[in-house]
Design a protein around this motif. Sequence first.
Motif, PDB file in Angstrom:
ATOM      1  N   ALA A 121     -10.826  13.770  16.888  1.00  0.00           N
ATOM      2  CA  ALA A 121     -11.727  14.914  16.783  1.00  0.00           C
ATOM      3  C   ALA A 121     -11.022  16.246  17.010  1.00  0.00           C
ATOM      4  CB  ALA A 121     -12.866  14.760  17.792  1.00  0.00           C
ATOM      5  N   ASP A 122      -9.765  16.200  17.460  1.00  0.00           N
ATOM      6  CA  ASP A 122      -9.000  17.399  17.780  1.00  0.00           C
ATOM      7  C   ASP A 122      -8.028  17.695  16.636  1.00  0.00           C
ATOM      8  OD1 ASP A 122      -7.421  19.422  18.776  1.00  0.00           O
ATOM      9  OD2 ASP A 122      -6.903  18.394  20.638  1.00  0.00           O
ATOM     10  N   ASP A 123      -8.251  18.802  15.940  1.00  0.00           N
ATOM     11  CA  ASP A 123      -7.403  19.146  14.788  1.00  0.00           C
ATOM     12  C   ASP A 123      -5.953  19.409  15.177  1.00  0.00           C
ATOM     13  OD1 ASP A 123      -9.570  18.930  13.098  1.00  0.00           O
ATOM     14  OD2 ASP A 123     -10.053  21.074  13.161  1.00  0.00           O
ATOM     15  N   THR A 124      -5.703  19.675  16.460  1.00  0.00           N
ATOM     16  CA  THR A 124      -4.343  19.993  16.893  1.00  0.00           C
ATOM     17  C   THR A 124      -3.625  18.793  17.518  1.00  0.00           C
ATOM     18  OG1 THR A 124      -5.031  20.695  19.121  1.00  0.00           O
ATOM     19  CG2 THR A 124      -5.116  22.340  17.369  1.00  0.00           C
ATOM     20  N   ALA A 125      -4.294  17.644  17.614  1.00  0.00           N
ATOM     21  CA  ALA A 125      -3.725  16.500  18.337  1.00  0.00           C
ATOM     22  C   ALA A 125      -2.594  15.826  17.582  1.00  0.00           C
ATOM     23  CB  ALA A 125      -4.820  15.488  18.641  1.00  0.00           C
ATOM     24  N   PHE A 126      -2.630  15.869  16.239  1.00  0.00           N
ATOM     25  CA  PHE A 126      -1.621  15.196  15.432  1.00  0.00           C
ATOM     26  C   PHE A 126      -0.851  16.210  14.595  1.00  0.00           C
ATOM     27  CE2 PHE A 126      -4.836  12.007  16.283  1.00  0.00           C
ATOM     28  CZ  PHE A 126      -4.093  10.853  16.533  1.00  0.00           C
TER      29      PHE A 126
ATOM     30  N   ILE B 195       0.849  -1.183   0.000  1.00  0.00           N
ATOM     31  CA  ILE B 195       0.000   0.000   0.000  1.00  0.00           C
ATOM     32  C   ILE B 195       0.890   1.242   0.000  1.00  0.00           C
ATOM     33  CG2 ILE B 195      -1.676   1.345   1.326  1.00  0.00           C
ATOM     34  CD1 ILE B 195      -2.931  -1.101   0.142  1.00  0.00           C
ATOM     35  N   THR B 196       0.654   2.146  -0.934  1.00  0.00           N
ATOM     36  CA  THR B 196       1.455   3.360  -1.008  1.00  0.00           C
ATOM     37  C   THR B 196       1.030   4.335   0.086  1.00  0.00           C
ATOM     38  OG1 THR B 196       1.647   3.112  -3.406  1.00  0.00           O
ATOM     39  CG2 THR B 196       2.163   5.276  -2.481  1.00  0.00           C
ATOM     40  N   VAL B 197       2.009   4.794   0.850  1.00  0.00           N
ATOM     41  CA  VAL B 197       1.761   5.692   1.976  1.00  0.00           C
ATOM     42  C   VAL B 197       1.866   7.136   1.520  1.00  0.00           C
ATOM     43  CG1 VAL B 197       2.643   6.458   4.209  1.00  0.00           C
ATOM     44  CG2 VAL B 197       2.550   4.019   3.666  1.00  0.00           C
ATOM     45  N   GLY B 198       0.930   7.972   2.012  1.00  0.00           N
ATOM     46  CA  GLY B 198       1.002   9.395   1.751  1.00  0.00           C
ATOM     47  C   GLY B 198       1.587  10.110   2.948  1.00  0.00           C
ATOM     48  N   ALA B 199       0.757  10.822   3.708  1.00  0.00           N
ATOM     49  CA  ALA B 199       1.232  11.583   4.865  1.00  0.00           C
ATOM     50  C   ALA B 199       1.103  10.769   6.145  1.00  0.00           C
ATOM     51  CB  ALA B 199       0.438  12.871   4.989  1.00  0.00           C
ATOM     52  N   THR B 200       2.016  11.035   7.080  1.00  0.00           N
ATOM     53  CA  THR B 200       1.993  10.398   8.389  1.00  0.00           C
ATOM     54  C   THR B 200       2.039  11.471   9.468  1.00  0.00           C
ATOM     55  OG1 THR B 200       3.163   8.458   7.548  1.00  0.00           O
ATOM     56  CG2 THR B 200       3.149   8.775   9.932  1.00  0.00           C
ATOM     57  N   SER B 201       1.149  11.341  10.466  1.00  0.00           N
ATOM     58  CA  SER B 201       1.104  12.296  11.570  1.00  0.00           C
ATOM     59  C   SER B 201       1.137  11.549  12.886  1.00  0.00           C
ATOM     60  CB  SER B 201      -0.172  13.150  11.494  1.00  0.00           C
ATOM     61  OG  SER B 201      -0.233  13.872  10.286  1.00  0.00           O
ATOM     62  N   THR B 202       1.748  12.158  13.883  1.00  0.00           N
ATOM     63  CA  THR B 202       1.862  11.524  15.192  1.00  0.00           C
ATOM     64  C   THR B 202       1.273  12.418  16.272  1.00  0.00           C
ATOM     65  OG1 THR B 202       4.099  12.419  15.491  1.00  0.00           O
ATOM     66  CG2 THR B 202       3.912  10.202  14.569  1.00  0.00           C
ATOM     67  N   ALA B 203       0.818  11.784  17.352  1.00  0.00           N
ATOM     68  CA  ALA B 203       0.202  12.511  18.462  1.00  0.00           C
ATOM     69  C   ALA B 203       1.255  12.957  19.460  1.00  0.00           C
ATOM     70  CB  ALA B 203      -0.841  11.633  19.152  1.00  0.00           C
ATOM     71  N   GLY B 204       1.007  14.078  20.102  1.00  0.00           N
ATOM     72  CA  GLY B 204       1.917  14.552  21.127  1.00  0.00           C
ATOM     73  C   GLY B 204       1.643  13.933  22.484  1.00  0.00           C
TER      74      GLY B 204
ATOM     75  N   THR C 243      -9.915   7.703  24.113  1.00  0.00           N
ATOM     76  CA  THR C 243      -8.751   8.553  23.844  1.00  0.00           C
ATOM     77  C   THR C 243      -8.535   8.703  22.351  1.00  0.00           C
ATOM     78  OG1 THR C 243      -7.686   7.887  25.917  1.00  0.00           O
ATOM     79  CG2 THR C 243      -6.275   8.810  24.209  1.00  0.00           C
ATOM     80  N   LEU C 244      -8.633   7.599  21.612  1.00  0.00           N
ATOM     81  CA  LEU C 244      -8.491   7.649  20.158  1.00  0.00           C
ATOM     82  C   LEU C 244      -9.530   8.579  19.545  1.00  0.00           C
ATOM     83  CD1 LEU C 244      -7.383   6.655  17.432  1.00  0.00           C
ATOM     84  CD2 LEU C 244      -8.950   4.702  17.610  1.00  0.00           C
ATOM     85  N   GLN C 245     -10.775   8.458  19.954  1.00  0.00           N
ATOM     86  CA  GLN C 245     -11.837   9.299  19.400  1.00  0.00           C
ATOM     87  C   GLN C 245     -11.615  10.772  19.721  1.00  0.00           C
ATOM     88  OE1 GLN C 245     -15.152   7.105  21.188  1.00  0.00           O
ATOM     89  NE2 GLN C 245     -15.878   6.609  19.142  1.00  0.00           N
ATOM     90  N   ASP C 246     -11.228  11.060  20.961  1.00  0.00           N
ATOM     91  CA  ASP C 246     -10.985  12.455  21.355  1.00  0.00           C
ATOM     92  C   ASP C 246      -9.873  13.066  20.513  1.00  0.00           C
ATOM     93  OD1 ASP C 246     -12.945  12.293  23.273  1.00  0.00           O
ATOM     94  OD2 ASP C 246     -11.569  12.055  24.958  1.00  0.00           O
ATOM     95  N   MET C 247      -8.836  12.302  20.256  1.00  0.00           N
ATOM     96  CA  MET C 247      -7.700  12.837  19.521  1.00  0.00           C
ATOM     97  C   MET C 247      -8.005  12.971  18.034  1.00  0.00           C
ATOM     98  SD  MET C 247      -4.450  11.279  21.558  1.00  0.00           S
ATOM     99  CE  MET C 247      -3.443  12.646  21.010  1.00  0.00           C
TER     100      MET C 247
END
Length: 251
Positions: free
Chosen positions: A240-245, A119-128, A234-238
């Motif tokens: 839903a938060d545009d600043t979490a990742f 699977i070709t990967v595009g963007a990756t984001s991580t939580a703080g 926790t997963l759902q809250d994060m």
Amino acid sequence: MRPAGRSLAGRRTSLVVGTLFLTGSLAGCGVLPPLPEPVPSDIVPSSPVGLSPAAGGDALSPDGFDAVERMAVRIRNVGCEELSTGSGFAIDAHTLITNKHVVSDSKDLEVSTYDGHDITVGATSTAGLADLAVVRTTDPLPSFPKLAKADPKPGDPVTVVGYPAGGELTVTEGEVMGATRDPLNANLGEVLLTDAQVEPGSSGSAALDDKGRVIGVVYAKTADDNSLLVPLSTLQDMLADDTAFTPAKGC
């Protein structure tokens, strides 16, 4: 007493061990094996998870895999100085959830499906805050489960679907033992403790209820071989938060 946790990313150097030495002695991992060949189309998994029809468990692909098995992916992180493997799962046609420590310090992420397709990967984001990451793909993913409506309760059944040691797709079952303070990331607060078996490489696996709905994300195991989950809430809250990742940093 807090359980002593250890990362499941499958690192072969001391980098992760040093990072997670907050809880005491952590087990090191050996050199990771190469990814196996694609699964032959005439092989049916030996341990299919028994799910209700409402969960899509009866929607088998021609090679005998059900919906929750098809949503699990193997992640191979070709890092800046090391190699690691982990697991992940789809939440929609182009979005994967996994652990932050599975994708961190990556030069290249190699993602493959249950039947060996890349699977070709595009963007990756991580939580703080939590050990979570979001991976966007340009290729469509085969299947994705629903999220449960609430966190599970002690005694509820749990099924973990992932790729321990970067090997074959594996399904393990157990039950939720309760909540505990996160032994690896104190800022996260409470996490879930289960007795479902996980191993290095299981990090990022989906934990599912008896209807095949996501109730948490595997991120570590304890010294007495229980598993630790980032809770669904926790997963759902994060998500839903545009600043979490934030965008993941590579080499």
